[in-house]
Design a protein around this motif. Sequence first.
Motif, PDB file in Angstrom:
ATOM      1  N   PHE A 178       4.976  24.620  15.118  1.00 37.04           N
ATOM      2  CA  PHE A 178       5.659  24.823  16.402  1.00 37.04           C
ATOM      3  C   PHE A 178       4.761  24.395  17.543  1.00 37.04           C
ATOM      4  O   PHE A 178       3.541  24.355  17.425  1.00 37.04           O
ATOM      5  CB  PHE A 178       6.109  26.283  16.569  1.00 37.04           C
ATOM      6  CG  PHE A 178       5.013  27.229  16.984  1.00 37.04           C
ATOM      7  CD1 PHE A 178       4.195  27.834  16.046  1.00 37.04           C
ATOM      8  CD2 PHE A 178       4.823  27.524  18.321  1.00 37.04           C
ATOM      9  CE1 PHE A 178       3.197  28.704  16.426  1.00 37.04           C
ATOM     10  CE2 PHE A 178       3.823  28.401  18.707  1.00 37.04           C
ATOM     11  CZ  PHE A 178       2.999  28.994  17.759  1.00 37.04           C
ATOM     12  N   ILE A 184      11.215  23.757  10.771  1.00 36.49           N
ATOM     13  CA  ILE A 184      11.505  24.841   9.822  1.00 36.49           C
ATOM     14  C   ILE A 184      12.016  24.239   8.518  1.00 36.49           C
ATOM     15  O   ILE A 184      12.878  23.354   8.530  1.00 36.49           O
ATOM     16  CB  ILE A 184      12.553  25.801  10.431  1.00 36.49           C
ATOM     17  CG1 ILE A 184      11.929  26.511  11.634  1.00 36.49           C
ATOM     18  CG2 ILE A 184      13.071  26.802   9.402  1.00 36.49           C
ATOM     19  CD1 ILE A 184      12.880  27.382  12.398  1.00 36.49           C
ATOM     20  N   LEU A 240      15.645  32.027  13.307  1.00 36.84           N
ATOM     21  CA  LEU A 240      14.253  32.163  12.865  1.00 36.84           C
ATOM     22  C   LEU A 240      13.287  31.671  13.948  1.00 36.84           C
ATOM     23  O   LEU A 240      12.244  32.282  14.203  1.00 36.84           O
ATOM     24  CB  LEU A 240      14.037  31.369  11.571  1.00 36.84           C
ATOM     25  CG  LEU A 240      14.651  31.964  10.306  1.00 36.84           C
ATOM     26  CD1 LEU A 240      14.581  30.958   9.149  1.00 36.84           C
ATOM     27  CD2 LEU A 240      13.926  33.257   9.920  1.00 36.84           C
ATOM     28  N   ALA A 241      13.643  30.577  14.555  1.00 35.23           N
ATOM     29  CA  ALA A 241      12.782  30.039  15.603  1.00 35.23           C
ATOM     30  C   ALA A 241      12.717  30.977  16.799  1.00 35.23           C
ATOM     31  O   ALA A 241      11.652  31.238  17.359  1.00 35.23           O
ATOM     32  CB  ALA A 241      13.302  28.661  16.032  1.00 35.23           C
ATOM     33  N   TYR A 281      10.129  25.335  23.629  1.00 32.18           N
ATOM     34  CA  TYR A 281       9.664  25.601  22.271  1.00 32.18           C
ATOM     35  C   TYR A 281      10.219  24.542  21.321  1.00 32.18           C
ATOM     36  O   TYR A 281      11.400  24.180  21.422  1.00 32.18           O
ATOM     37  CB  TYR A 281      10.146  26.976  21.799  1.00 32.18           C
ATOM     38  CG  TYR A 281       9.534  28.134  22.555  1.00 32.18           C
ATOM     39  CD1 TYR A 281       8.373  28.739  22.102  1.00 32.18           C
ATOM     40  CD2 TYR A 281      10.120  28.618  23.719  1.00 32.18           C
ATOM     41  CE1 TYR A 281       7.806  29.803  22.793  1.00 32.18           C
ATOM     42  CE2 TYR A 281       9.567  29.677  24.420  1.00 32.18           C
ATOM     43  CZ  TYR A 281       8.408  30.273  23.948  1.00 32.18           C
ATOM     44  OH  TYR A 281       7.853  31.313  24.619  1.00 32.18           O
ATOM     45  N   HIS A 340      10.638  33.924  15.984  1.00 33.79           N
ATOM     46  CA  HIS A 340       9.222  33.573  15.953  1.00 33.79           C
ATOM     47  C   HIS A 340       8.657  33.431  17.365  1.00 33.79           C
ATOM     48  O   HIS A 340       7.525  33.823  17.654  1.00 33.79           O
ATOM     49  CB  HIS A 340       9.034  32.269  15.173  1.00 33.79           C
ATOM     50  CG  HIS A 340       7.594  31.918  14.940  1.00 33.79           C
ATOM     51  ND1 HIS A 340       6.830  31.255  15.869  1.00 33.79           N
ATOM     52  CD2 HIS A 340       6.775  32.165  13.881  1.00 33.79           C
ATOM     53  CE1 HIS A 340       5.610  31.077  15.398  1.00 33.79           C
ATOM     54  NE2 HIS A 340       5.545  31.633  14.185  1.00 33.79           N
ATOM     55  N   ALA A 341       9.470  32.881  18.249  1.00 37.91           N
ATOM     56  CA  ALA A 341       8.996  32.684  19.621  1.00 37.91           C
ATOM     57  C   ALA A 341       9.067  33.970  20.434  1.00 37.91           C
ATOM     58  O   ALA A 341       8.614  34.012  21.575  1.00 37.91           O
ATOM     59  CB  ALA A 341       9.851  31.611  20.296  1.00 37.91           C
ATOM     60  N   ASP A 342       9.656  35.009  19.830  1.00 35.52           N
ATOM     61  CA  ASP A 342       9.864  36.268  20.533  1.00 35.52           C
ATOM     62  C   ASP A 342      10.634  36.018  21.831  1.00 35.52           C
ATOM     63  O   ASP A 342      10.317  36.559  22.884  1.00 35.52           O
ATOM     64  CB  ASP A 342       8.525  36.949  20.837  1.00 35.52           C
ATOM     65  CG  ASP A 342       8.738  38.432  21.130  1.00 35.52           C
ATOM     66  OD1 ASP A 342       9.812  38.958  20.775  1.00 35.52           O
ATOM     67  OD2 ASP A 342       7.845  39.056  21.738  1.00 35.52           O
ATOM     68  N   TYR A 399      10.290  23.763  17.117  1.00 28.13           N
ATOM     69  CA  TYR A 399       9.960  24.290  15.789  1.00 28.13           C
ATOM     70  C   TYR A 399      10.363  23.317  14.700  1.00 28.13           C
ATOM     71  O   TYR A 399      11.403  22.662  14.788  1.00 28.13           O
ATOM     72  CB  TYR A 399      10.714  25.612  15.554  1.00 28.13           C
ATOM     73  CG  TYR A 399      10.035  26.797  16.183  1.00 28.13           C
ATOM     74  CD1 TYR A 399      10.263  27.105  17.512  1.00 28.13           C
ATOM     75  CD2 TYR A 399       9.161  27.580  15.455  1.00 28.13           C
ATOM     76  CE1 TYR A 399       9.625  28.185  18.105  1.00 28.13           C
ATOM     77  CE2 TYR A 399       8.520  28.662  16.024  1.00 28.13           C
ATOM     78  CZ  TYR A 399       8.756  28.959  17.356  1.00 28.13           C
ATOM     79  OH  TYR A 399       8.115  30.020  17.926  1.00 28.13           O
ATOM     80  N   GLU A 412      10.881  28.649   6.201  1.00 30.54           N
ATOM     81  CA  GLU A 412       9.526  28.846   6.705  1.00 30.54           C
ATOM     82  C   GLU A 412       9.298  28.049   7.986  1.00 30.54           C
ATOM     83  O   GLU A 412       9.749  26.903   8.106  1.00 30.54           O
ATOM     84  CB  GLU A 412       8.505  28.375   5.669  1.00 30.54           C
ATOM     85  CG  GLU A 412       8.275  29.338   4.535  1.00 30.54           C
ATOM     86  CD  GLU A 412       7.197  28.806   3.607  1.00 30.54           C
ATOM     87  OE1 GLU A 412       6.073  29.324   3.685  1.00 30.54           O
ATOM     88  OE2 GLU A 412       7.491  27.873   2.844  1.00 30.54           O
ATOM     89  N   VAL A 413       8.572  28.672   8.914  1.00 23.91           N
ATOM     90  CA  VAL A 413       8.166  27.946  10.119  1.00 23.91           C
ATOM     91  C   VAL A 413       6.947  27.114   9.755  1.00 23.91           C
ATOM     92  O   VAL A 413       5.885  27.643   9.441  1.00 23.91           O
ATOM     93  CB  VAL A 413       7.828  28.912  11.268  1.00 23.91           C
ATOM     94  CG1 VAL A 413       7.260  28.142  12.457  1.00 23.91           C
ATOM     95  CG2 VAL A 413       9.056  29.698  11.678  1.00 23.91           C
ATOM     96  N   ILE A 452       0.718  25.867   9.413  1.00 26.18           N
ATOM     97  CA  ILE A 452       1.171  26.202  10.769  1.00 26.18           C
ATOM     98  C   ILE A 452       0.104  25.728  11.748  1.00 26.18           C
ATOM     99  O   ILE A 452      -1.073  26.009  11.575  1.00 26.18           O
ATOM    100  CB  ILE A 452       1.376  27.716  10.955  1.00 26.18           C
ATOM    101  CG1 ILE A 452       2.483  28.191  10.013  1.00 26.18           C
ATOM    102  CG2 ILE A 452       1.708  28.038  12.398  1.00 26.18           C
ATOM    103  CD1 ILE A 452       2.746  29.667  10.097  1.00 26.18           C
TER     104      ILE A 452
END
Lengths: 188, 567
Positions: B561, B551, B507-508, B547, B511-513, B549, B557-558, A3
């Motif tokens: 990003f 994945i 998921l992205a 954003y 993850h980015a909230d 990403y 899985e990320v 990551i």
Amino acid sequence: MWIVFQAIGEPTPVKRPIDEGWISCIAAGDMEALRRLYDAVSGSVYGFALSLVRDPHDAEDVVQETFLRICRFAADYRPQGKPLAWIFTIVRHLALDKRRQQTRTLPVEEVVDVTEVADTDDRLLLHCLLNRLSEEDRQILILHAAVGMKHREIAAVMGMPLGTVLSRYRRALNHLKTIAKEEGLHDE
Amino acid sequence: MTNKQLERRLAQAWGALRPKTELDTIVGVVPTPVASAAPKRFPRRALVAVLAACLVVSLVVGGLLSAGRQTSAPPLTLIDIDVNPGIELAVDAADRVVTVQAVNADGKRVLNGLTLSDKALPEAVTVLFDRMVAQGYVAGEDNCILVTVQTADNGEADRIANAVSTTIDAALAQHDIAAPVATQTVVDFAAVTDFAAQNGISKGKANFILSLKEKEPSLDAAKLAQYPFSALAAIAQNLEVPLDSLTDYDAVSGLNKQLADALKKEADEIGAILLTDLLTPEEAKAKALASLRDWEAAEALFVKAELRWDGGVPVYQFELIVRNHVYEFAVNALDGGYELPESQQKPSNSTTTTTVGKGPQVVYSTLPGGGTVAFISTNKYMTTTTADFTKGPTAAWTPRSTTTSTATNVQEESPYIDREEALRYAMAASGVTSYEEVHRQKVMDRVSKVKYGVPYYYVWLCVDDAYVFEYDIDGITGAILSSAYRPLGPAENTQGEWIDHEKAISLAIIHADARSEMPTDLQWNTERSPEGAHYYYVEFASGGWWYAYRIHAFSGEVLHFETIPII
């Protein structure tokens, strides 16, 4: 798994040197306003035109015709806080017209050199920008990172959705970084 | 080097670029007057335009005279020279220039950098015309020059008018130019000045309108002020108001007759049509914009607007730019009728002009050197894209005639095949005859994107758990655009089922909230590594940030990003 956090805090401060009021002054015949505008954007107009027409003489022609158009149509400009978008829409159309003329006569230059740039690293970076990226990526990168246009303005000029502009900008920037590193650009 | 550092460095390098062209070189040719450029295409109309420009009667500033009287200073003679540019000179009893000022923007360009005060009148006039010739304002016989003189002494006015006219003739002769010069005297323009100021028009046009209004009181002067001069002349003719009665020329070179003849010809073209209710330019523009989509209308930039006579019918012709399209409209100035707009995309590698109307379209044009270009207009963005089919799988490509869609059917039916159809086309191409043979499959909906010039589906098929077929399928016809075949890669074989693209997107977003603020401009894509591993790329905007990403298509899985501030 890997990551990479590529957190970019505040937006990069971009140069936004032009005053929208200059255009209305130009419409009223104010030559000083035209001079200020020319000083502020002629370099970017030239560079953007060069990136499209790929010939310094033709790029000079585009610069000249752009400022003629600005003078002629300044009165029609509707202030919307997007003077750069207006100007570079004109530049883009003129450059694409010029390139269409080129294709009827001579083959377009494959490689563009910017020998007038003295600094070696700057020249290398511009060489990569002008010669190694796809045309649309190049335009987007130039208009945002070099000219200082907003993403939304670029979307309008390029006729692309905002998301596409942002996506391509990100990829173009990464691509340029990779290429420039391969070519030997020194890190800061 | 970080992205930010690269951006900064790029901006710095970019700053070193400068054109060799100096502004002064450009200024030397600014501007090319519209009135003098037009005659090549439309000589007679251009003549009227030039004459109309000349009718911009220059006015005398009464204030200067009255000021002179109040201070008991010697009265000044005011001379207006109107070629469009318009310039006003005030001279004293010794014929020396006291003040000079521009009456319009072109006049300012002519006067820029000139110092004429205290010069003898002939010298000042010569300098002015040398400059106007150099800047392209005076080019030949199609130009005409109007000189307006106001002074208390009529005899003196005639003397000065003749002197100025002679000087102009001589100055132009130095450039091998002969242009008619007319002179006139005027009296009281107070009402004209007020009307011109109120309506933002030239005083000459104001004078014409008020004179016309005096002859026909039913006319709406404020509305007339919005018309171009050629329309005013036509209206006058239509109402049988003699043009000679509206102008007060004391011509020295037959200009009056020339002007009247030209205007009469123009007016004759429209015959008996009643012209008092012509659309104004603004009303006609609104008609043009109404035919566009809202976002197009909001972004439209008018670059040309003029009134022309088409077969005797007044027509506003507009040219406007929306993003990378140039639209040309012709709006009937009588009833507001218009033809559907034409937009021209200007592809770099094609000389074929393509018509693109509203809605999703695929238009094909042949390149000069062979191959085909497809112009795609999607219903979402009207993005037109070009592709050279000489570089694509031409064998699978079946050129079609132009398809057109109206705004109505854009909303009601999709022009695309659905995902199931795409899968069937892929199965047929791979030789698979039943779903049982397909152990895993994935259809990527990319009909909002373009490949080889058309919207397409990407289909991934795993057959017999051993082979992978990949296809790009024309989203409209189902034709196979490209295909690939290979053994199942180890990364694909060991990592289970693909997650759905909706799962990758969620998921992205998690993850980015970015759940609190609805993401916009969402887009996704897939890519395959050389080892056969598949990734989703998910990108979206949220909270002022973009954003991006990567994945893993199997594990979710990320992997990577990035964020970019949207400005």
